[in-house]
Design an enzyme around this catalytic site. Structure first.
Site, PDB file in Angstrom:
ATOM      1  N   ARG A 284       0.843  -1.195   0.000  1.00  0.00           N
ATOM      2  CA  ARG A 284       0.000   0.000   0.000  1.00  0.00           C
ATOM      3  C   ARG A 284       0.881   1.249   0.000  1.00  0.00           C
ATOM      4  O   ARG A 284       1.585   1.516   0.965  1.00  0.00           O
ATOM      5  CB  ARG A 284      -0.935   0.005   1.209  1.00  0.00           C
ATOM      6  CG  ARG A 284      -1.977  -1.100   1.159  1.00  0.00           C
ATOM      7  CD  ARG A 284      -3.009  -0.936   2.262  1.00  0.00           C
ATOM      8  NE  ARG A 284      -2.412  -1.031   3.597  1.00  0.00           N
ATOM      9  CZ  ARG A 284      -3.085  -0.861   4.729  1.00  0.00           C
ATOM     10  NH1 ARG A 284      -4.383  -0.580   4.695  1.00  0.00           N
ATOM     11  NH2 ARG A 284      -2.478  -0.976   5.889  1.00  0.00           N
TER      12      ARG A 284
ATOM     13  N   ASP B 181       1.796   5.353  -0.104  1.00  0.00           N
ATOM     14  CA  ASP B 181       1.289   6.561   0.535  1.00  0.00           C
ATOM     15  C   ASP B 181       0.838   7.585  -0.499  1.00  0.00           C
ATOM     16  O   ASP B 181       1.093   7.439  -1.696  1.00  0.00           O
ATOM     17  CB  ASP B 181       2.372   7.186   1.418  1.00  0.00           C
ATOM     18  CG  ASP B 181       2.760   6.304   2.593  1.00  0.00           C
ATOM     19  OD1 ASP B 181       1.928   5.469   3.008  1.00  0.00           O
ATOM     20  OD2 ASP B 181       3.896   6.450   3.092  1.00  0.00           O
TER      21      ASP B 181
ATOM     22  N   TYR C  31      11.753  -0.486  -4.526  1.00  0.00           N
ATOM     23  CA  TYR C  31      11.410   0.919  -4.735  1.00  0.00           C
ATOM     24  C   TYR C  31      12.595   1.663  -5.348  1.00  0.00           C
ATOM     25  O   TYR C  31      13.754   1.264  -5.201  1.00  0.00           O
ATOM     26  CB  TYR C  31      11.058   1.594  -3.405  1.00  0.00           C
ATOM     27  CG  TYR C  31       9.662   1.319  -2.905  1.00  0.00           C
ATOM     28  CD1 TYR C  31       8.609   2.177  -3.210  1.00  0.00           C
ATOM     29  CD2 TYR C  31       9.393   0.209  -2.121  1.00  0.00           C
ATOM     30  CE1 TYR C  31       7.328   1.934  -2.745  1.00  0.00           C
ATOM     31  CE2 TYR C  31       8.113  -0.045  -1.652  1.00  0.00           C
ATOM     32  CZ  TYR C  31       7.085   0.821  -1.967  1.00  0.00           C
ATOM     33  OH  TYR C  31       5.818   0.566  -1.504  1.00  0.00           O
TER      34      TYR C  31
ATOM     35  N   ARG D 148      10.920   6.633   2.677  1.00  0.00           N
ATOM     36  CA  ARG D 148      11.100   8.087   2.667  1.00  0.00           C
ATOM     37  C   ARG D 148      11.860   8.579   3.895  1.00  0.00           C
ATOM     38  O   ARG D 148      12.601   9.568   3.823  1.00  0.00           O
ATOM     39  CB  ARG D 148       9.748   8.770   2.543  1.00  0.00           C
ATOM     40  CG  ARG D 148       9.085   8.537   1.182  1.00  0.00           C
ATOM     41  CD  ARG D 148       7.622   8.916   1.205  1.00  0.00           C
ATOM     42  NE  ARG D 148       7.438  10.290   1.621  1.00  0.00           N
ATOM     43  CZ  ARG D 148       6.312  10.751   2.182  1.00  0.00           C
ATOM     44  NH1 ARG D 148       5.286   9.933   2.388  1.00  0.00           N
ATOM     45  NH2 ARG D 148       6.220  12.002   2.523  1.00  0.00           N
TER      46      ARG D 148
END
Length: 276
Positions: free
Chosen positions: A66, A68, A122, A209
């Site tokens: 999921r 953001d 990522y 992040r």
């Protein structure tokens, strides 16, 4: 994965539902993340509602990861149980231009998009020379105002790789573990573009992040190389970590084990999550 042609739908097995594996891409700029939220535009809601309309069947998706608000995906994976495969051309016409289901295939037995996954990949992308920023990449590339030392960032990144409690780099959720196996965290420069490649068995909320934010402090020279790794001993999230902007982050891939190991992997992951 291969998309089904419109004249070759997958027939339900024995009149029941078939589990399908979906490959999904989206520009997260105008989305409030993946998960459904009342009154907000989310990726899950848009795809589920569109599929439900096209197939005239209530659709619910299970996703690998999921994302953001503002985060993109080029290699997202989801599964859903349907009476027949959706026609990709018809679905594309019904979906808004910032999201696409680019492949549909019958899932192997035991496949679970979330629990069968062994790792997620990522990419985080920045341009650290303001005048060189490409306007055409403004939605997926962060323009950074200061030059970054990629060698120092790689040195600091090596101290974070492995099985650790990343509570310092996560926004804790009630009942959720912050223990993760960070398998790759590397930085590369191509001219004025700096890109991080990050892979782990799974990620907790804001983990990538936060890692990027801590390493940017090293790259600027504001923090020593040892500082991000020292935070792995923290018991709570420190206020000194800045979360990097969402739009530089893209989910680029999800790995799964061979088909004969899918069920075992899903059971193992569920047991670990429940135990922790």
């Amino acid at each position: 994965m291969t998309g089904f042609a419109s004249d070759e739908p997958a027939a339900p097995r024995g009149g029941g539902l078939v589990r399908f594996q979906l490959g999904i891409a989206y520009d997260g700029t105008e989305f409030s993340g993946w998960a459904r939220q009342p009154g907000r535009r989310t990726v899950c809601a848009v795809i589920e509602d569109t599929l439900s309309m096209v197939l005239r069947h209530d659709v619910r998706l299970t996703v690998a990861g999921r994302t953001d608000a503002g985060v993109h995906a080029s290699g997202q994976v989801a599964h859903t149980d349907l009476p027949t495969a959706p026609d990709l051309n018809r679905l594309a016409r019904a979906l808004p231009p910032d999201v696409r289901v680019h492949s549909v295939s019958v899932a192997p037995p035991g496949f679970d998009a979330r629990f069968s996954a062994v790792r997620r990949h990522y990419r985080y992308r920045l341009c650290d020379r303001q005048w060189a920023a490409d306007p055409l990449r403004r939605n997926d590339t962060v323009t950074w105002p200061r030059r970054l030392d990629v060698s120092a960032m790689n040195e600091a990144s090596r101290l974070l790789v492995g099985l650790n409690d990343f509570v310092a780099f996560c926004r804790r959720r009630e009942g959720a573990t912050t223990i993760r196996d960070l398998q790759r965290l590397t930085w590369a420069r191509d001219g004025d573009v700096v890109t991080a490649a990050v892979s782990a068995d799974a990620f907790c909320h804001s983990m990538v992040r936060s890692l990027v934010g801590a390493l940017l402090a090293v790259g600027e020279g504001r923090k020593p190389v040892e500082w991000p790794g020292s935070l792995l001993t923290a018991r709570t999230r420190p206020s000194t970590i800045t979360v990097a902007p969402a739009h530089g982050l893209t989910l680029v891939g999800v790995d799964y084990p061979p088909p004969d190991q899918l069920t075992a992997r899903a059971e193992q992951t569920r047991n670990v999550r429940e135990r922790l």
